[in-house]
Structures are given as structure tokens and as C-alpha cells.
Motif scaffolding. Structure first.
Motif, PDB file in Angstrom:
ATOM      1  N   LEU A 210       0.898  -1.347   0.101  1.00  0.00           N
ATOM      2  CA  LEU A 210       0.092   0.162  -0.018  1.00  0.00           C
ATOM      3  C   LEU A 210       0.917   1.415   0.009  1.00  0.00           C
ATOM      4  N   ALA A 211       0.747   2.022  -0.924  1.00  0.00           N
ATOM      5  CA  ALA A 211       1.404   3.429  -1.105  1.00  0.00           C
ATOM      6  C   ALA A 211       0.460   4.495  -0.918  1.00  0.00           C
ATOM      7  N   LEU A 212       0.580   5.231   0.262  1.00  0.00           N
ATOM      8  CA  LEU A 212      -0.465   6.315   0.588  1.00  0.00           C
ATOM      9  C   LEU A 212       0.131   7.787   0.149  1.00  0.00           C
ATOM     10  N   HIS A 213      -0.864   8.282  -0.676  1.00  0.00           N
ATOM     11  CA  HIS A 213      -0.653   9.580  -1.142  1.00  0.00           C
ATOM     12  C   HIS A 213      -1.879  10.432  -0.654  1.00  0.00           C
ATOM     13  N   THR A 214      -2.078  11.599  -1.308  1.00  0.00           N
ATOM     14  CA  THR A 214      -3.286  12.400  -1.303  1.00  0.00           C
ATOM     15  C   THR A 214      -3.383  12.904  -2.454  1.00  0.00           C
ATOM     16  N   LEU A 226      -1.569  -6.399 -15.582  1.00  0.00           N
ATOM     17  CA  LEU A 226      -0.126  -7.228 -15.172  1.00  0.00           C
ATOM     18  C   LEU A 226      -0.648  -7.626 -13.692  1.00  0.00           C
ATOM     19  N   GLU A 227      -1.488  -6.891 -12.858  1.00  0.00           N
ATOM     20  CA  GLU A 227      -2.113  -7.462 -11.509  1.00  0.00           C
ATOM     21  C   GLU A 227      -2.548  -8.688 -11.599  1.00  0.00           C
ATOM     22  N   PRO A 228      -2.563  -9.636 -10.540  1.00  0.00           N
ATOM     23  CA  PRO A 228      -3.339 -11.045 -10.311  1.00  0.00           C
ATOM     24  C   PRO A 228      -4.510 -10.755 -10.157  1.00  0.00           C
ATOM     25  N   PRO A 229      -5.173 -11.822 -10.444  1.00  0.00           N
ATOM     26  CA  PRO A 229      -6.792 -11.861 -10.181  1.00  0.00           C
ATOM     27  C   PRO A 229      -6.892 -11.492  -8.572  1.00  0.00           C
ATOM     28  N   ILE A 230      -6.443 -11.761  -7.674  1.00  0.00           N
ATOM     29  CA  ILE A 230      -6.443 -11.382  -6.048  1.00  0.00           C
ATOM     30  C   ILE A 230      -6.622 -10.052  -5.963  1.00  0.00           C
ATOM     31  N   SER A 231      -6.045  -9.264  -6.778  1.00  0.00           N
ATOM     32  CA  SER A 231      -5.907  -7.540  -6.658  1.00  0.00           C
ATOM     33  C   SER A 231      -7.618  -7.220  -6.926  1.00  0.00           C
ATOM     34  N   GLU A 232      -8.169  -7.835  -7.689  1.00  0.00           N
ATOM     35  CA  GLU A 232      -9.659  -7.225  -7.783  1.00  0.00           C
ATOM     36  C   GLU A 232     -10.423  -7.776  -6.478  1.00  0.00           C
ATOM     37  N   VAL A 233     -10.279  -8.897  -5.871  1.00  0.00           N
ATOM     38  CA  VAL A 233     -10.674  -9.319  -4.677  1.00  0.00           C
ATOM     39  C   VAL A 233     -10.578  -8.283  -3.531  1.00  0.00           C
ATOM     40  N   TYR A 234      -9.278  -7.806  -3.500  1.00  0.00           N
ATOM     41  CA  TYR A 234      -8.898  -6.739  -2.346  1.00  0.00           C
ATOM     42  C   TYR A 234      -9.670  -5.413  -2.556  1.00  0.00           C
ATOM     43  N   ALA A 235      -9.639  -5.127  -4.135  1.00  0.00           N
ATOM     44  CA  ALA A 235     -10.044  -3.828  -4.530  1.00  0.00           C
ATOM     45  C   ALA A 235     -11.549  -3.736  -3.857  1.00  0.00           C
ATOM     46  N   ASN A 236     -12.217  -4.980  -4.192  1.00  0.00           N
ATOM     47  CA  ASN A 236     -13.750  -4.690  -4.141  1.00  0.00           C
ATOM     48  C   ASN A 236     -14.162  -4.704  -2.611  1.00  0.00           C
ATOM     49  N   TYR A 237     -13.051  -5.607  -1.751  1.00  0.00           N
ATOM     50  CA  TYR A 237     -13.166  -5.497  -0.230  1.00  0.00           C
ATOM     51  C   TYR A 237     -12.988  -4.355   0.292  1.00  0.00           C
ATOM     52  N   PHE A 238     -11.728  -3.449  -0.161  1.00  0.00           N
ATOM     53  CA  PHE A 238     -11.334  -2.195   0.347  1.00  0.00           C
ATOM     54  C   PHE A 238     -12.384  -1.205   0.163  1.00  0.00           C
ATOM     55  N   PRO A 243     -15.014   4.614   2.221  1.00  0.00           N
ATOM     56  CA  PRO A 243     -15.663   5.459   1.337  1.00  0.00           C
ATOM     57  C   PRO A 243     -14.819   5.781  -0.056  1.00  0.00           C
ATOM     58  N   TYR A 244     -13.679   5.013  -0.045  1.00  0.00           N
ATOM     59  CA  TYR A 244     -12.651   5.222  -1.228  1.00  0.00           C
ATOM     60  C   TYR A 244     -13.217   4.584  -2.407  1.00  0.00           C
ATOM     61  N   ARG A 245     -13.395   4.834  -3.369  1.00  0.00           N
ATOM     62  CA  ARG A 245     -13.466   4.508  -4.772  1.00  0.00           C
ATOM     63  C   ARG A 245     -12.603   3.906  -5.358  1.00  0.00           C
ATOM     64  N   ALA A 290     -10.077   7.802   9.938  1.00  0.00           N
ATOM     65  CA  ALA A 290     -11.032   6.775  10.222  1.00  0.00           C
ATOM     66  C   ALA A 290     -11.338   6.124   8.773  1.00  0.00           C
ATOM     67  N   GLU A 291     -11.177   6.982   7.654  1.00  0.00           N
ATOM     68  CA  GLU A 291     -11.523   6.374   6.395  1.00  0.00           C
ATOM     69  C   GLU A 291     -10.575   5.404   5.738  1.00  0.00           C
ATOM     70  N   THR A 292      -9.283   5.689   6.372  1.00  0.00           N
ATOM     71  CA  THR A 292      -8.217   4.833   5.790  1.00  0.00           C
ATOM     72  C   THR A 292      -7.855   3.641   6.727  1.00  0.00           C
ATOM     73  N   PHE A 293      -8.093   3.664   7.953  1.00  0.00           N
ATOM     74  CA  PHE A 293      -7.962   2.724   8.804  1.00  0.00           C
ATOM     75  C   PHE A 293      -8.422   1.183   8.554  1.00  0.00           C
ATOM     76  N   PRO A 294      -9.557   1.074   7.960  1.00  0.00           N
ATOM     77  CA  PRO A 294     -10.170  -0.213   7.577  1.00  0.00           C
ATOM     78  C   PRO A 294      -9.258  -0.866   6.723  1.00  0.00           C
ATOM     79  N   ILE A 295      -8.955   0.257   5.516  1.00  0.00           N
ATOM     80  CA  ILE A 295      -7.925  -0.661   4.382  1.00  0.00           C
ATOM     81  C   ILE A 295      -6.804  -1.061   4.947  1.00  0.00           C
ATOM     82  N   LEU A 296      -5.916  -0.271   5.717  1.00  0.00           N
ATOM     83  CA  LEU A 296      -4.944  -0.490   6.535  1.00  0.00           C
ATOM     84  C   LEU A 296      -4.925  -2.003   7.469  1.00  0.00           C
TER      85      LEU A 296
END
Length: 318
Positions: A210-214, A226-238, A243-245, A290-296
Motif C-alpha cells: 500500500l502506497a499512501l498519497h493524497t 499485469l495485476e493478479p486476479p486477487i487484486s480485484e478481490v482486495y479492491a472490491n473489499y477495500f 468510502p474510497y472508490r 477513520a477512512e483509511t484505517f479499515p484498508i490498512l
């Protein structure tokens, strides 16, 4: 293994390299299970610190402040480290046992401030090195102050430094020489900060980063298919727990996440915290955290094996 020690509160403030060193000193003293490494040095010879804890085979990495005026990401990371440490050490806190289990499964690597020279410039509007202070004033495009500065102290954008179609970014970026932002350098991996981050990933072979920017309240999770299929699983979960798109790709290359996906074919994410004009104000810190905590926290979940763990499954589908 994890002694019970009084928790350390994090106070949001203008967070330069000196403030980081103060907090790291306290954290290492109070939580001796943390390991502190120096993975390289900046242009002005400041150490680039890595914090490591956990004993698991799965290797996770977080980083912040690639860009100088995005230093609030370091604040988020340091507060998160404090929460993890106190939850692990205080048995009466919620999720104590579950977090212990996660850190038996994971080893977490964190570089809280990739660009210490640039952060110091933005916050203090000054650096002690007279030669570089004269240089940054010359290329600051007539601006008063350095709030628009993203680059390192040499005027190279560290998140345009990686060999993932670097040539495309070099060709199309407007600054053709050193600048406060966007200049990708004369070649990939010319800057010591970028070299340190590349070497770290190659050495550790992370399973997810995870690279954190603003800013933008969204995150990017794909690169050139080039991303593996599991990336989409994480993306959907995150995106389901924050509230991050989730955005698969944007027209951008040469970033750390891009290179990581290209090089290792593992999940990589660029998180754009908050929304507004950089540097985001400290008044937004608590909402950003608060918004970032769940993803971390969720990055520590091995979603490939979630069905084997009732706690992870309950978190995935709650």
C-alpha cells in the motif's frame, strides 16, 4: 512475546523529519518487539527508516510521504502503528487476540517517510544545506513558500522514478528539467530515495503493498493488466469497507505501485487519502484516519485463505 505497556497517543501536528524521529524513538523504546532499520539515505543524508513487526511468512508493506506536500500520510501511518502496538499489548482491548493471530501470519514493513528532505522543505520552508536551499528557490517557479512541492530536494518526483514505462512519463511530462513536481529525472532510479525503495521490495519480496498519497478519496489497483486476479478481490473489499472508490487504472506510469505490479505480479495499491488541495489541513486528519484505517487493517487479511479463518470470513462479509 508482547509486554503490556501504556499506549502512546498520537498528536496530529506539522510532521517533519524531526517529529518522525521523536515518535520513532518513543515507539521503539516502549514497544521493543518493533524493529527499526535504515534502508537508505536521502540526498541530504537523512536516514530513510523502516519499521518492521510480526513474525509471519506473508509480507506486507506500507509507505507514506513519497511526495513532500503529502506528509499527512506519515501522520496516518504513525497513528496506525500506535493503534496496532497498543492493541497487541493490551489484552483487554477489542481484537487483541485476532491481531496477535494476524501478526503471527504476517510480517509488516513500513516506511513512514520516503522523502524526508522534501517534507522538511514543505513544512519548514528551509533546509540547512545552503547550496540546495538556493537551488530549490531557483526552481520554485516564483512561488512563495513550498506548499506545491512534491519532489525530493533535487527536484525529482520520486513517484515517477520507477522502470515501469518510465520513458512514456519522461516524454510527456511538461517539466523537462528539475522542478517542484512531476519531473521523472534523467533516467529511472537515479535518486537515492527511489533506489532504497526499489532495493527494499526486491530484497523482501512483499506479497502486497500500500502506497499512501493524497488526495482524491480513491485508490488505484491495476497496471497494464499485469495485476493478479486477487487484486480485484482486495479492491472490491477495500471499497466495501471505506468510502474510497476503487479505480483499476489511470493513464500514469513509473510509479512505485506500477513497478511493483509489473516486477512481481503481486497486489499493489496507491491510496489517495482525503480530498482537497495538497497539503491537506490537519483539521482533516481524524476523518482521513477513520477512512483509511479499515484498508490498512484489511491489508493484513489473507483473502486468498479467508474461508479458512472464521474471523476473517466474518470481517469480509459483515
Amino acid at each position: 512475546m508482547f509486554p503490556i505497556i501504556h499506549p502512546i497517543p498520537f498528536i496530529p501536528r506539522k510532521y517533519d523529519f524531526n517529529e518522525l524521529e521523536k515518535d520513532l524513538s518513543i515507539l521503539i523504546r516502549e514497544y521493543p518487539f518493533l524493529k527499526l532499520n535504515i534502508i537508505g539515505r536521502s540526498v541530504l543524508n537523512q536516514p530513510i527508516y523502516e519499521i518492521v513487526f510480526g513474525v509471519g511468512e506473508r509480507k506486507i508493506h506500507w509507505n507514506g510521504s513519497f511526495h513532500a506536500n503529502e506528509w499527512i500520510t506519515t501522520c496516518v501511518i504513525i497513528k496506525m502503528i500506535g493503534w496496532l502496538c497498543q492493541t497487541i499489548t493490551l489484552k483487554e482491548l477489542p481484537f487483541h487476540k485476532e491481531l496477535l493471530d494476524l501478526f503471527n501470519q504476517n510480517t509488516l514493513s513500513i516506511v513512514p517517510m520516503v522523502n524526508p528532505d522534501g517534507v522538511n522543505l514543505v513544512i519548514n520552508e528551509h533546509v540547512e544545506n545552503k547550496e540546495y536551499f538556493s537551488f530549490v528557490n531557483q526552481i520554485n517557479e516564483g512561488n512563495e513558500g513550498f506548499t506545491g512541492w512534491k519532489a525530493n530536494i533535487r527536484g525529482v518526483d520520486l513517484n515517477n522514478q520507477f522502470p515501469a514505462n518510465w520513458e512514456i512519463e519522461k516524454e510527456r511530462k511538461k517539466p523537462k528539467t528539475f522542478a517542484p513536481r512531476d519531473y521523472p529525472g534523467d533516467a529511472p532510479l537515479t535518486e537515492p530515495e527511489a533506489i532504497a525503495m526499489s532495493n527494499l521490495a526486491i530484497e523482501r519480496k512483499f506479497d502486497l503493498i500500500l502506497a499512501l498519497h493524497t488526495q482524491g478519496r480513491e485508490f488505484y489497483w491495476g497496471y497494464n493488466h499485469l495485476e493478479p486476479p486477487i487484486s480485484e478481490v482486495y479492491a472490491n473489499y477495500f471499497s466495501s469497507i471505506s468510502p474510497y472508490r476503487a479505480v483499476k487504472t489511470i493513464d500514469s506510469h513509473a510509479g512505485y505501485k506500477d513497478w511493483f505490479i509489473q516486477e512481481f505480479r503481486k497486489p499493489g495499491f496507491t491510496l489517495e487519502l482525503g480530498k482537497g488541495i495538497n497539503p491537506l489541513p490537519l483539521s482533516m486528519f481524524e476523518s482521513i484516519f477513520a477512512e483509511t484505517f479499515p484498508i490498512l487493517l484489511a491489508s493484513l487479511f489473507n483473502l486468498e485463505n479467508y474461508y479458512l479463518n472464521p474471523f476473517l470470513k466474518s470481517q469480509l462479509y459483515k
